[in-house]
Motif scaffolding. Structure first.
Motif, PDB file in Angstrom:
ATOM      1  N   PRO B 145       0.809  -1.224   0.000  1.00  0.00           N
ATOM      2  CA  PRO B 145       0.000   0.000   0.000  1.00  0.00           C
ATOM      3  C   PRO B 145       0.842   1.274   0.000  1.00  0.00           C
ATOM      4  O   PRO B 145       0.506   2.247  -0.686  1.00  0.00           O
ATOM      5  N   PHE B 147       3.762   1.621  -1.325  1.00  0.00           N
ATOM      6  CA  PHE B 147       4.315   1.798  -2.674  1.00  0.00           C
ATOM      7  C   PHE B 147       3.280   2.437  -3.595  1.00  0.00           C
ATOM      8  O   PHE B 147       3.585   3.369  -4.339  1.00  0.00           O
ATOM      9  N   VAL B 148       2.043   1.920  -3.514  1.00  0.00           N
ATOM     10  CA  VAL B 148       0.971   2.453  -4.353  1.00  0.00           C
ATOM     11  C   VAL B 148       0.851   3.954  -4.117  1.00  0.00           C
ATOM     12  O   VAL B 148       0.752   4.759  -5.047  1.00  0.00           O
ATOM     13  N   MET B 149       0.942   4.336  -2.844  1.00  0.00           N
ATOM     14  CA  MET B 149       0.803   5.748  -2.507  1.00  0.00           C
ATOM     15  C   MET B 149       1.996   6.572  -3.003  1.00  0.00           C
ATOM     16  O   MET B 149       1.827   7.626  -3.624  1.00  0.00           O
TER      17      MET B 149
END
Lengths: 306, 308
Positions: B145, B147-149
């Motif tokens: 999560p 990384f996604v951000m």
């Protein structure tokens, strides 16, 4: 009027001082969670129509049951091994306090500095009969070549041993510390009543540090579920392919960075987060480990002791 | 130091008969304690000694024999051949990133703990519980999560992603809260307020001067928690020049035949001693910290709730 204004001003300063931490907490605690949830229904190759099926799809991935088997197998060894050995070591250290105890504790903490990538390197060497510092032990077990050890079926044991050594020293010190919190009167009384050192450890000390043991069990469990570094480094760098998508976090990593399936990877992250979250809530609400009042009372009684 | 840790001489004489009773038991206890200490030391000892030898010596000589001091120097020189001395860059990155993390984490956590203990603010309990939850969840659980951000805010492959994420220090905030609420009585703040102290002065003039031990604890745990961190930086940083030492070590495994028989011969002289030296650079600072701060470790990890 002036007073109210002044108070408000004060509170603004307080809020400003809290702000940096609060920013980090929201930015790297709360927002990623929300983003992970929002990411799940995104369209991807594995989930072409998008939607919450992503949870179902990731669980049905052919690698998922394998990861369940590996990680549970690993934890079935790692969690009890660490719990029992750490408690035994802490209780033994507490039997008698000599000038040597300090050096023993120092020795026990050393493996904690060999973690992650360094742990992989060191254990690779220990299990490599040509250069191993325990060559003779390996030979005694009939192990002459590394290929006898580095097989997929042995990984649960190898990784359990690696993680045990990385974490044991910390926990031995913590549980040793928790034993020091037992009041000396209780120990004294039990001794006067004729308790042997063994009875003292098992019947008196162990029940009294129960909450620290629960705390440790929860954290070991939560940490074990998220095993990543050891199998990942082994499979990418040492014995190529020995542990591909071996653990949940590796599968999650592969989904995200090999298949570009961030929805599936996020879904798996959320599934894994649930047991950790339950564990955290159990420790917070079901034990008094972090209870304000307990901590305060303890500090008060300590002051009274002095 | 409380009496529980160091029994008084009077206690010693009192319990003596009991100890003699179980002499055989004590022998086994001591033997096991020493055995476990030896097992604990061997891996680190091997690592430290490995870099002093040459690659052939590693297999021909006793695994726990010392090579020569020059061995370390040779290994360091040989490491320079890898990607034009990128190892120096990794060392520098590790030092700089960790310094930034330790400073930001220590300051933000100490301020937060102070405010929560000294101010009357709303949502104090919610705040404490979210801090505890963050503290008890393994940090790796949020890596994907995060990384996604970071990808959305274009901070991937930027050291600040690692520095900022690692600076969130819930354990430190909780530790500071406990520390301040047990060492500084609320009345002290009250009277200082009456004397005209601003909230900032409450921190800078009252709390901060009493924070020596706390700041040491915070910096210690921030350092040992991040120095060898692998997973999160591994996901966030992909350019070799942004690597930290642990990532660099993984990269050395991957790109040299030193411990990976699958990699063919390369032109750079990176063998086991060179890799061991890179490992020492990661492990030794942590070991030294551990050995000099044993008491901090015990005290801090029980969140100040027990006797020292």
């Amino acid at each position: 009027m002036a007073k109210v204004k002044k108070y408000k001003q004060r509170n603004i300063l307080m809020k400003l001082m809290l702000a940096p931490y609060l920013f980090l907490l929201i930015a790297f605690g709360l927002i990623p969670l929300i983003m992970a949830v929002l990411e799940v229904p995104g369209e991807s190759l594995t989930n072409p129509d998008g939607g919450w099926d992503a949870f179902k799809i990731v669980v049905q991935d052919f690698r998922f049951p394998q990861a369940v088997k590996n990680v549970l197998g690993f934890m079935a060894i790692y969690v009890p091994l660490t719990l029992v050995l750490v408690i035994v070591m802490a209780l033994m250290l507490d039997v008698r306090h000599t000038k040597w105890s300090k050096y023993l504790r120092m020795a026990y903490i050393i493996p904690a500095s060999v973690s992650g990538a360094v742990a992989v390197l060191v254990w690779w060497a220990i299990l490599e009969p040509t250069i191993s510092p325990i060559k003779s032990v390996l030979n005694a077990f009939g192990i002459e070549s590394a290929t006898q050890i580095w097989q997929t079926k042995n990984l649960v044991y190898i990784i359990a041993i690696m993680t045990f050594f990385t974490i044991a020293g910390n926990w031995i010190l913590i549980q040793y510390g928790s034993l020091q919190s037992i009041s000396s009167e209780i120990i004294e009384a039990a001794r006067v009543d004729g308790c042997s050192a063994f009875q003292l450890a098992v019947r008196i000390k162990l029940p009294l540090i129960r909450k620290y043991v629960i705390y440790m069990a929860v954290l070991l469990f939560a940490g074990g579920l998220q095993i990543f570094v050891e199998p990942q480094l082994l499979t990418t760098s040492v014995y190529t392919g020995i542990a591909n998508a071996w653990s949940f976090d590796q599968l999650s990593y592969e989904l995200a960075f090999k298949s570009g399936d961030f929805g599936g990877a996020s879904a798996l992250s959320i599934i894994l987060l649930i047991p950790s979250m339950i564990g955290a809530l159990v420790v917070i609400f079901k034990t008094d480990m972090f209870d304000d009042k307990t901590i305060r009372n303890k500090q008060e009684s300590e002051k009274a002791d002095l | 130091m409380s009496t529980a840790v160091a029994p008084s001489p009077k206690n010693e004489t009192k319990v003596k008969p009991l100890r003699q009773e179980s002499r055989v038991g004590m022998f086994f206890v001591n033997a096991w304690l020493i055995f476990f200490a030896v097992i604990s030391i061997v891996p680190m000892l091997w690592l430290v000694l490995a870099a002093s030898k040459t690659d052939p010596e590693l297999s021909s000589r006793n695994p726990l024999a010392f090579g020569s001091l020059k061995g370390y120097w040779n290994a360091w020189q040989n490491l320079q051949f890898f990607d034009n001395g990128v190892i120096g860059r990794w060392v520098l990155n590790s030092v700089l990133f960790n310094a930034a993390i330790v400073i930001i984490a220590t300051i933000t956590a100490s301020l937060a703990g102070f405010v929560i203990s000294a101010a009357k603010i709303r949502f104090k309990r919610t705040f404490l519980i979210s801090t505890l939850i963050m503290m008890l969840i393994p940090p790796v659980a949020l890596v994907i999560p995060l990384f996604v951000m970071m990808d959305k805010v274009k901070l991937v492959d930027n050291p600040w992603s690692v520095i900022l994420i690692s600076s969130l220090y819930p354990f430190g905030a909780f530790l500071s809260y406990i520390y301040y609420s047990t060492t500084i009585p609320p009345e002290l703040y009250e009277s200082a307020r009456l004397d005209g102290c601003s909230d900032w002065q409450l921190y800078s003039r009252i709390a901060l001067p009493l924070s020596g031990a706390l700041l040491g604890l915070l910096a210690f745990f921030a350092f040992i928690g991040n120095w060898a961190n692998y997973f999160m930086p591994y996901v966030m940083l992909y350019s070799g020049e942004n690597y930290t030492l642990p990532l660099g070590l993984g990269f050395l495994f991957y790109s040299t035949p030193a411990i990976n028989p699958g990699i063919g011969a390369t032109s750079v002289p990176i063998y086991k001693p060179e890799i061991a030296l890179a490992g020492i650079l990661i492990a030794l600072p942590i070991m030294i910290m551990f050995l000099v701060s044993q008491k901090r470790l015990i005290r801090g990890m029980l969140a100040g709730s027990i006797k020292e």
